[in-house]
Enzyme design. Structure first.
Site, PDB file in Angstrom:
ATOM      1  CG  ASP A  98      12.600 -39.830 -29.058  1.00 25.64           C
ATOM      2  OD1 ASP A  98      13.700 -40.192 -29.486  1.00 25.64           O
ATOM      3  OD2 ASP A  98      12.280 -39.912 -27.855  1.00 25.64           O
TER       4      ASP A  98
ATOM      5  CG  HIS B 194      20.383 -36.602 -27.130  1.00 21.81           C
ATOM      6  ND1 HIS B 194      20.701 -37.318 -25.997  1.00 21.81           N
ATOM      7  CD2 HIS B 194      19.283 -37.215 -27.669  1.00 21.81           C
ATOM      8  CE1 HIS B 194      19.832 -38.316 -25.847  1.00 21.81           C
ATOM      9  NE2 HIS B 194      18.976 -38.274 -26.844  1.00 21.81           N
TER      10      HIS B 194
END
Length: 473
Positions: free
Chosen positions: A197, A335
């Protein structure tokens, strides 16, 4: 005080590196940015090793302001974090809610209606299923501010917390605190579902030097108030501040893993385990390593993932491919595509961007949880996003993109579905299409939200000069 020899920040290979202090100062001069006056957390990104958020209310305004004037001298700025020898033992930043500004007697409107209203009033708009699942401290408007403390050592953070509590004494009351930490070992930089991330952050003109391939560069005014690119009239003292959207996002990791195991993508030559990994990658848009599925559509490519010159160099378009219908590489609902559509917009969107600066919280999944597929102990992401306009930043991305089943617009499938990771439908089931590369129009129903809101608040992170003057006057 001893000089640091090791950075407090993490820097996984997949992350684009921060600029050197020399390069950043030179870049800032071209935009007349004063990095010494910008709180350090705003532009640094998701690079903290350990962090503590302390949410507080103010009871004695006069005493608070006297203490804040002292603390303002120790607030960590951006240049300090770019040079290891100048980094403090622990970073200290501070931000205030609208009710915090009210308590301090600061009445100038900041030109952001979402900030003025607060996140509690925004719960339905954000898709939360009410606020009964919120941390009780967030369920209302009693939080006036938040201290953000970060370091590479919990002990160093604890020392700073003790000093702050001694300084402010009874002028404040701690309402809630949350500790975050980067995950251990080879999971450094990964969130709790296991995905790397923080790879894709916008570059900032006047800060980012030599943007990496695929990195969108935006004017500083999209993140910092009063700078180039911020079209809204602001009070002079608000310049170089930024709005901080905080969300405590609980992640149901065992349940997510069970869903992947039970629903593997069926592709020729893939084992069920590989099919499950592919399903997760198609939901996120990246493999757990961080490699984008747009460049590695069937199997992970860890070498690609670790190369910041390649791991963000894609835009979902391919020669000979129909951008309105082709989801063989990356679903429209993935996403990273729902929250950053890249070439799905022409020209590329530069208006709806945020600087993410969050950190995981909670323990690793236990053997018992993994075996039972049930979360026993809370874990998740302390989500932090900076922007100059909440309604064009976090709020827009969540409501108009992630929660909107009709987005991305202009596709042959007019309803790509919800963002399968962070999309919310007020607690109701969500549908997602594009996850099956053999039948991109197939809708899959997600009965459970694997990411659940525990609430949060909107804050304003002022410049250091404003803390020394307007906020402590």
């Amino acid at each position: 005080m001893a000089t640091r020899t090791q950075s407090m920040l993490i820097s996984p290979d997949a992350f684009p590196p921060l600029p050197s202090l020399t390069d950043a100062v030179a870049a800032a001069a071209s935009q007349s940015l004063n990095l010494d006056d910008i709180q350090g957390d705003i532009l640094i990104g998701m690079k903290k090793k350990k962090e503590q958020f302390i949410f507080f209310s103010i009871h004695d305004v006069h005493s608070f302001k006297k203490s804040l004037k002292i603390l303002a001298l120790a607030i960590t700025n951006t240049t300090q974090l770019l040079d290891v020898s100048r980094q403090p033992k622990a970073m200290v930043n501070i931000a205030f809610s609208q009710t915090g500004l009210n308590a301090l007697g600061i009445t100038d409107p900041l030109g952001d209606s979402a900030f003025t209203g607060g996140m509690f009033a925004d719960a339905a708009f954000l898709g939360d299923p009410g606020t009964s699942n919120w941390v009780s401290a967030f369920a209302g408007t009693s939080i006036h501010g938040v201290f953000l403390l970060a370091s590479d050592s919990t002990a160093l953070i604890d020392i700073e917390i003790a000093a702050i509590k001694l300084l402010f004494g009874s002028s404040i009351t701690e309402k809630y605190s949350l500790a975050g930490q980067a995950r251990p070992g080879d999971q450094l930089g990964h969130e709790h579902f296991g995905f790397m991330d923080g790879i894709s952050q916008p570059g900032i003109t006047g800060f980012t030097v030599n943007p990496h391939p695929g990195q969108t560069v935006i004017d500083p005014g999209h993140i910092l108030l009063g700078e180039n690119g911020d079209p809204i009239a602001r009070p002079a003292w608000a310049k170089d501040g930024s709005f901080l959207a905080f969300r405590q996002l609980k992640q149901l990791v065992p349940e997510f893993d069970k869903f992947l195991t039970d629903n593997p993508v069926k592709e020729p030559g893939l084992t069920p385990a590989q099919g499950s990994a592919l399903l997760g990658a198609r939901m996120v848009g990246r493999w757990k390593s961080g490699a984008p599925i747009d460049l590695a559509p069937l199997v992970d490519d860890p070498v690609l993932a670790k190369d910041p010159q390649r791991n963000n160099n894609f835009d979902f378009s391919h020669p000979g491919s129909d951008p309105k219908s082709d989801q063989t590489r990356c679903p429209f609902s993935a996403h990273i595509r729902k929250t950053a559509p890249r070439s799905d917009f022409n020209p590329v969107n530069v208006d709806n961007h945020i600087m993410r600066s969050g950190i995981p919280y909670g323990p690793e999944v236990s053997h018992e949880e993994a075996a039972s597929h049930v979360t026993k102990t809370e874990r998740g992401l302390a989500f932090v996003a900076y922007q100059s306009n909440i309604s064009a930043g976090f709020r827009f991305i969540q409501h108009s993109w992630a929660n909107n089943p009709d987005f991305i617009f202009g596709k042959t499938d007019s309803t790509p579905g919800f963002d399968p990771i962070i999309g919310q439908n007020a607690g109701q089931a969500r549908f997602v299409s594009g996850l099956n590369p053999q039948d991109a129009n197939q809708d899959i129903t997600l009965v459970n939200d694997f990411v659940q809101s525990r609430g949060g608040e909107y804050f304003f992170s002022p410049s250091i000069s404003a803390l020394k003057t307007t906020f402590s006057a």
